[in-house]
Design a protein around this motif. Sequence first.
Motif, PDB file in Angstrom:
ATOM      1  N   LEU A  47      35.527  43.093  32.739  1.00 22.57           N
ATOM      2  CA  LEU A  47      35.500  43.431  34.082  1.00 22.57           C
ATOM      3  C   LEU A  47      34.927  44.979  34.352  1.00 22.57           C
ATOM      4  CD1 LEU A  47      39.054  42.254  35.407  1.00 22.57           C
ATOM      5  CD2 LEU A  47      36.736  41.637  36.021  1.00 22.57           C
ATOM      6  N   ASN A  48      35.286  45.812  33.472  1.00 21.83           N
ATOM      7  CA  ASN A  48      34.912  46.988  33.294  1.00 21.83           C
ATOM      8  C   ASN A  48      33.072  47.054  33.472  1.00 21.83           C
ATOM      9  OD1 ASN A  48      33.824  49.929  31.968  1.00 21.83           O
ATOM     10  ND2 ASN A  48      35.991  50.144  32.373  1.00 21.83           N
ATOM     11  N   HIS A  49      32.679  46.369  32.724  1.00 19.56           N
ATOM     12  CA  HIS A  49      31.211  46.555  32.626  1.00 19.56           C
ATOM     13  C   HIS A  49      30.668  45.836  34.048  1.00 19.56           C
ATOM     14  CE1 HIS A  49      29.914  47.327  28.377  1.00 19.56           C
ATOM     15  NE2 HIS A  49      31.099  46.201  28.160  1.00 19.56           N
ATOM     16  N   ILE A  50      31.010  44.858  34.680  1.00 19.54           N
ATOM     17  CA  ILE A  50      30.564  44.292  35.920  1.00 19.54           C
ATOM     18  C   ILE A  50      30.617  45.518  36.956  1.00 19.54           C
ATOM     19  CG2 ILE A  50      30.440  42.085  35.351  1.00 19.54           C
ATOM     20  CD1 ILE A  50      32.927  41.698  37.094  1.00 19.54           C
ATOM     21  N   VAL A  51      32.015  46.136  36.926  1.00 23.23           N
ATOM     22  CA  VAL A  51      32.237  47.198  37.979  1.00 23.23           C
ATOM     23  C   VAL A  51      31.326  48.238  37.891  1.00 23.23           C
ATOM     24  CG1 VAL A  51      34.034  49.002  38.568  1.00 23.23           C
ATOM     25  CG2 VAL A  51      34.709  46.685  38.600  1.00 23.23           C
ATOM     26  N   HIS A  52      30.908  48.695  36.439  1.00 17.89           N
ATOM     27  CA  HIS A  52      29.892  49.800  36.368  1.00 17.89           C
ATOM     28  C   HIS A  52      28.539  49.285  36.394  1.00 17.89           C
ATOM     29  CE1 HIS A  52      33.961  51.474  35.050  1.00 17.89           C
ATOM     30  NE2 HIS A  52      33.298  52.448  35.847  1.00 17.89           N
ATOM     31  N   GLY A  53      28.336  48.016  36.663  1.00 17.92           N
ATOM     32  CA  GLY A  53      26.632  47.602  36.553  1.00 17.92           C
ATOM     33  C   GLY A  53      26.220  47.563  35.304  1.00 17.92           C
ATOM     34  N   ASN A  54      26.982  47.319  34.143  1.00 17.20           N
ATOM     35  CA  ASN A  54      26.144  47.100  33.002  1.00 17.20           C
ATOM     36  C   ASN A  54      26.140  45.633  32.693  1.00 17.20           C
ATOM     37  OD1 ASN A  54      26.443  49.675  32.444  1.00 17.20           O
ATOM     38  ND2 ASN A  54      28.401  49.722  31.774  1.00 17.20           N
ATOM     39  N   ARG A  55      26.691  44.760  33.552  1.00 18.82           N
ATOM     40  CA  ARG A  55      26.349  43.249  33.607  1.00 18.82           C
ATOM     41  C   ARG A  55      26.099  42.627  34.859  1.00 18.82           C
ATOM     42  NH1 ARG A  55      29.627  41.178  29.111  1.00 18.82           N
ATOM     43  NH2 ARG A  55      28.745  42.264  27.457  1.00 18.82           N
ATOM     44  N   PRO A  56      25.217  41.492  34.974  1.00 21.77           N
ATOM     45  CA  PRO A  56      24.953  41.106  36.273  1.00 21.77           C
ATOM     46  C   PRO A  56      26.174  40.922  36.928  1.00 21.77           C
ATOM     47  CG  PRO A  56      24.455  39.759  34.676  1.00 21.77           C
ATOM     48  CD  PRO A  56      24.781  40.815  33.796  1.00 21.77           C
ATOM     49  N   VAL A  57      26.019  40.344  38.417  1.00 19.87           N
ATOM     50  CA  VAL A  57      26.943  40.115  39.417  1.00 19.87           C
ATOM     51  C   VAL A  57      27.295  38.400  38.474  1.00 19.87           C
ATOM     52  CG1 VAL A  57      27.600  39.100  41.548  1.00 19.87           C
ATOM     53  CG2 VAL A  57      26.320  41.283  41.126  1.00 19.87           C
ATOM     54  N   PRO A  58      28.601  38.118  38.221  1.00 19.83           N
ATOM     55  CA  PRO A  58      28.904  37.091  37.823  1.00 19.83           C
ATOM     56  C   PRO A  58      28.754  35.525  38.788  1.00 19.83           C
ATOM     57  CG  PRO A  58      31.026  38.119  38.477  1.00 19.83           C
ATOM     58  CD  PRO A  58      29.821  38.906  38.799  1.00 19.83           C
ATOM     59  N   SER A  59      29.004  34.491  38.055  1.00 20.06           N
ATOM     60  CA  SER A  59      28.772  33.304  38.954  1.00 20.06           C
ATOM     61  C   SER A  59      29.713  33.223  39.949  1.00 20.06           C
ATOM     62  CB  SER A  59      28.967  32.084  38.087  1.00 20.06           C
ATOM     63  OG  SER A  59      30.341  31.952  37.439  1.00 20.06           O
ATOM     64  N   ASN A  60      29.509  32.412  41.040  1.00 20.73           N
ATOM     65  CA  ASN A  60      30.513  32.099  42.198  1.00 20.73           C
ATOM     66  C   ASN A  60      31.898  32.029  41.754  1.00 20.73           C
ATOM     67  OD1 ASN A  60      28.397  33.145  43.881  1.00 20.73           O
ATOM     68  ND2 ASN A  60      28.228  30.868  44.969  1.00 20.73           N
ATOM     69  N   ASP A  61      31.944  31.055  40.629  1.00 21.62           N
ATOM     70  CA  ASP A  61      33.057  30.544  40.133  1.00 21.62           C
ATOM     71  C   ASP A  61      34.204  31.816  39.881  1.00 21.62           C
ATOM     72  OD1 ASP A  61      35.183  28.753  39.001  1.00 21.62           O
ATOM     73  OD2 ASP A  61      34.562  29.460  37.207  1.00 21.62           O
ATOM     74  N   VAL A  62      33.373  32.657  39.108  1.00 21.93           N
ATOM     75  CA  VAL A  62      34.144  34.017  38.557  1.00 21.93           C
ATOM     76  C   VAL A  62      34.401  34.930  39.917  1.00 21.93           C
ATOM     77  CG1 VAL A  62      33.950  36.103  37.328  1.00 21.93           C
ATOM     78  CG2 VAL A  62      32.964  33.821  36.185  1.00 21.93           C
ATOM     79  N   ILE A  63      33.372  35.150  40.798  1.00 22.36           N
ATOM     80  CA  ILE A  63      33.734  35.654  41.890  1.00 22.36           C
ATOM     81  C   ILE A  63      34.858  35.312  42.652  1.00 22.36           C
ATOM     82  CG2 ILE A  63      32.989  36.607  44.204  1.00 22.36           C
ATOM     83  CD1 ILE A  63      30.016  36.551  42.964  1.00 22.36           C
ATOM     84  N   GLU A  64      35.001  33.933  42.642  1.00 19.58           N
ATOM     85  CA  GLU A  64      36.097  33.334  43.517  1.00 19.58           C
ATOM     86  C   GLU A  64      37.420  33.643  42.731  1.00 19.58           C
ATOM     87  OE1 GLU A  64      35.073  29.156  43.571  1.00 19.58           O
ATOM     88  OE2 GLU A  64      33.432  29.656  44.961  1.00 19.58           O
ATOM     89  N   ARG A  65      37.461  33.693  41.283  1.00 17.61           N
ATOM     90  CA  ARG A  65      38.753  34.191  40.550  1.00 17.61           C
ATOM     91  C   ARG A  65      39.087  35.532  41.070  1.00 17.61           C
ATOM     92  NH1 ARG A  65      36.590  31.578  35.277  1.00 17.61           N
ATOM     93  NH2 ARG A  65      37.714  33.296  34.184  1.00 17.61           N
TER      94      ARG A  65
END
Length: 104
Positions: A47-65
């Motif tokens: 979560l820290n990585h996606i918040v800070h832009g170090n990982r791509p936007v996750p799949s829609n399934d993960v966005i839904e969670r």
Amino acid sequence: MGGAGLMAKRRKYSDDSFGPTIERLMVDTGTTYRGLADKADLSAGYLNHIVHGNRPVPSNDVIERIATSLGVEPEHFREYRIRVITDKLERMPELIDRLYKRLA
């Protein structure tokens, strides 16, 4: 008065990118990385990585969670809305051509 009455009113859709939107929602709801990770069944580090832009936007399934865990609809996230539109456009090539001519 319950805690729900104290929560700031939020817009249905965010105009910000994914990471800053999650961060704002976490602040608004008083949620920590560990708390969100537990609710969404993800790791706090991820979560820290996606918040800070170090990982791509996750799949829609993960966005839904994540959305469910933060008390919003997945559509709150701009990237989710873009994917829904893109998926629909891919099934409508004539509309893609008309939009392209109009916007180009």
